[in-house]
Design an enzyme around this catalytic site. Structure first.
Site, PDB file in Angstrom:
ATOM      1  N   SER A 170       0.840  -1.190   0.000  1.00 28.80           N
ATOM      2  CA  SER A 170       0.000   0.000   0.000  1.00 28.80           C
ATOM      3  C   SER A 170       0.878   1.244   0.000  1.00 28.80           C
ATOM      4  O   SER A 170       2.025   1.203   0.464  1.00 28.80           O
ATOM      5  CB  SER A 170      -0.889   0.011   1.257  1.00 28.80           C
ATOM      6  N   TYR A 183      -1.406  -0.701  10.490  1.00 27.42           N
ATOM      7  CA  TYR A 183      -1.624  -1.174   9.122  1.00 27.42           C
ATOM      8  C   TYR A 183      -0.507  -0.665   8.216  1.00 27.42           C
ATOM      9  O   TYR A 183       0.056  -1.422   7.414  1.00 27.42           O
ATOM     10  CB  TYR A 183      -2.985  -0.684   8.622  1.00 27.42           C
ATOM     11  N   LYS A 187       2.418  -2.825   6.067  1.00 28.75           N
ATOM     12  CA  LYS A 187       2.602  -2.717   4.617  1.00 28.75           C
ATOM     13  C   LYS A 187       4.033  -2.323   4.258  1.00 28.75           C
ATOM     14  O   LYS A 187       4.545  -2.704   3.205  1.00 28.75           O
ATOM     15  CB  LYS A 187       1.597  -1.719   4.043  1.00 28.75           C
TER      16      LYS A 187
END
Length: 279
Positions: A170, A183, A187
């Site tokens: 991401s 998160y 990533k």
């Protein structure tokens, strides 16, 4: 002076131009004879990847945690003439992962491409206020399960004489997003995992690459795209001033998994509308 015959050529060009063809018509043979596994692929980016690979000739195995979602996605893809099988798979479940590979081998004899797309973000909070259980869940799915899938796929790809692994990271891996700290870190970890694995198995004719999507308008991203305030803040870092489309990420994955990218391994391609991406 141009003759009328010459003047007619642009119309013929428009009729025959590959830009006017569907992905299936334009690239129908690129993955002919190949088999691809795509995790978390019954909607959003994963579904678009499965559809793109299938439209380019691959036999595809899709998966999701919910059986009804798998059945609906399989029906949808088959209606377009794509050869596809569906498997219920929670990537953190060892038995589910084993079954995913076993079904693929029983149906198609093996596989050539693994796209690790599954990810979670169970809570939204500042990183130092995140509950430990939430942190563990994010890393279990987003990082550990991706590593285990690659680990399980490795001997099978050797049997095929080579292949491709593509991780989905991401833009948050480059630019941590508030309040998606854990998160974002997970990533970022995938960028390192990509390089580490790629270097170790490059001589096995297995390429390992990664795609870092920007903010794509999917259900997964709805927490930051559904409100006007969230939309404005999100697009403030995107020079193109729009959200990405799942199909735009799928085309990047298809490139990396194809022979068009035969001299690329250990890399991450950012598909984020021009958003800043630098560690």
């Amino acid at each position: 002076m141009f003759s009328m015959k010459m003047m007619s050529k642009p119309n013929n060009f428009l009729k025959l131009s590959p830009y006017n063809l569907s992905a299936r018509d334009a690239h129908s043979g690129r993955f002919k004879g190949k088999v691809a596994i795509v995790t978390a692929s019954t909607e959003g980016i994963g579904f678009a990847i499965a559809k793109r690979l299938g439209n380019e000739g691959a036999s595809v195995v899709i998966s999701s945690r919910k059986e009804k979602n798998v059945e609906a996605a399989v029906k949808n893809l088959r209606s377009e003439g794509i050869t596809v099988e569906g498997v219920v798979c929670h990537v953190a479940n060892a038995d589910h992962r084993k079954n995913l590979f076993e079904v693929t081998k029983s149906k198609f004899g093996g596989f050539d491409i693994l796209v690790s797309n599954a990810a979670v973000n169970p809570a939204v909070s500042p990183i130092l206020e995140t509950d430990e259980a939430v942190w563990d869940k994010i890393f279990e799915i987003n990082v550990k399960s991706a590593w285990l899938l690659a680990k399980d796929a490795y001997p099978e790809l050797i049997k095929r004489g080579g292949g491709n692994i593509v991780f989905i990271s991401s833009i948050a891996g480059y630019q941590p997003m508030e309040p998606l700290g854990p998160y974002s870190v997970s990533k970022t970890t995938l960028l390192g995992l990509t390089k580490a694995i790629a270097n170790e198995i490059v001589h096995d004719k297995i390429r390992v690459n990664c795609v870092a999507p920007g903010i794509v308008a999917t259900k997964f991203a709805s927490a930051i795209t559904s409100s006007e305030a969230g939309k404005e803040k999100s697009l403030s870092i995107v020079p193109m001033k729009r959200f990405g489309k799942p199909e735009e990420i799928a085309s990047t994955v298809a490139f990396l998994a194809s022979d068009d990218a035969s001299y690329i391994t250990g890399e991450t391609i950012v598909a984020a509308g021009g958003a800043y991406a630098h560690l």
